[in-house]
Design an enzyme around this catalytic site. Structure first.
Site, mmCIF file in Angstrom:
data_model
loop_
_atom_site.group_PDB
_atom_site.id
_atom_site.type_symbol
_atom_site.label_atom_id
_atom_site.label_comp_id
_atom_site.label_asym_id
_atom_site.label_seq_id
_atom_site.Cartn_x
_atom_site.Cartn_y
_atom_site.Cartn_z
ATOM 1 N N GLY A 126 0.832 -1.194 0.000
ATOM 2 C CA GLY A 126 0.000 0.000 0.000
ATOM 3 C C GLY A 126 0.868 1.245 0.000
ATOM 4 N N GLY A 127 0.238 2.391 -0.196
ATOM 5 C CA GLY A 127 0.962 3.653 -0.122
ATOM 6 C C GLY A 127 1.443 4.155 -1.472
ATOM 7 N N THR A 159 8.183 5.923 -2.333
ATOM 8 C CA THR A 159 9.215 6.185 -1.339
ATOM 9 C C THR A 159 10.566 5.770 -1.904
ATOM 10 O OG1 THR A 159 9.783 6.033 1.011
ATOM 11 C CG2 THR A 159 9.163 3.973 -0.082
ATOM 12 N N TYR A 160 11.594 6.018 -1.121
ATOM 13 C CA TYR A 160 12.963 5.672 -1.514
ATOM 14 C C TYR A 160 13.573 4.769 -0.454
ATOM 15 C CZ TYR A 160 18.019 6.113 -2.030
ATOM 16 O OH TYR A 160 19.364 5.829 -2.142
ATOM 17 N N SER A 200 10.095 1.321 7.092
ATOM 18 C CA SER A 200 11.456 1.805 6.806
ATOM 19 C C SER A 200 11.728 2.981 7.737
ATOM 20 C CB SER A 200 11.613 2.215 5.346
ATOM 21 O OG SER A 200 10.685 3.214 4.981
ATOM 22 N N CYS A 258 5.882 9.806 -0.336
ATOM 23 C CA CYS A 258 4.585 9.261 0.081
ATOM 24 C C CYS A 258 3.408 10.017 -0.534
ATOM 25 C CB CYS A 258 4.480 9.219 1.601
ATOM 26 S SG CYS A 258 5.820 8.270 2.358
#
Length: 202
Positions: free
Chosen positions: A69-70, A73-74, A150, A166
């Protein structure tokens, strides 16, 4: 209830992701839960609902469309990643409850270093002075979870400048190292894992 904790070191995202999928696919009602501690080589990942426009400039960093989900990001070396491969039905916990447990594991760990952090209902994750330090992304299959959290520790944060982290334009990020705490990922993982397992197996 037994749980297996694995420290996998530095791994490519794709291979770890596929291993999580395979583990979840193959597990039975008797399979012990596992927590994987890992760091990833530089990679941008987009969640199931991730919008490509939030990737402003990938440069030389690979981009992977993940099944968590989401948004985007890195991940990179120096970031603590903890994957929770749990049988939620057996544990009798819901997804929202698991997200809260993961957020609180980072908030409690930061408190142990004298840093005040908080979670936000509108934007899941953990924040210090409105800068994001921890992210959550989950996938549930067969009533079991994989992916996880993370936690920015001591990494190059500049790749975050090339994305709307995000999915939020202008969202700044921070890390433990910039807050005056110098700790390696193996040490950082200890209070995080302890908080997760205590909350789940209480």
């Amino acid at each position: 209830m037994q749980i297996t904790i694995r420290n996998l070191g530095l791994q490519h995202y794709q291979t770890t992701w596929q291993a999580m999928q395979q583990f979840t696919q193959d597990r039975t009602e008797e399979t012990a839960d596992e927590i994987w501690i890992v760091e990833h080589f530089p990679v941008y990942t987009l969640g199931l609902n991730g919008k490509p426009e939030h990737l402003l400039n990938a440069g030389d960093i690979p981009v992977i469309y993940s099944d968590r989900g989401g948004q985007i990001t890195y991940h990179g070396p120096g970031q603590l990643v903890v994957y929770t491969l749990l049988d939620l039905k057996r544990l009798k916990i819901g997804v929202r409850q698991l997200v809260t447990i993961l957020e609180q594991s980072m908030i409690g760990t930061l408190a142990g270093y004298g840093i005040i952090a908080r979670a936000r209902i509108d934007a899941p994750g953990v924040y210090v002075n409105d800068k994001k330090i921890g992210s959550i992304g989950m996938r549930i299959k067969k009533n079991c979870s994989y992916h996880g959290l993370s936690f920015n520790n001591q990494m190059d944060l500049s790749p975050f400048d090339s994305i709307n982290t995000c999915g939020y334009a202008g969202l700044e990020v921070t890390q433990l190292n910039d807050l005056g705490v110098v700790v390696n990922n193996s040490e950082l993982a200890i209070p995080v894992i302890q908080a997760i397992t205590t909350a789940i197996y209480k």
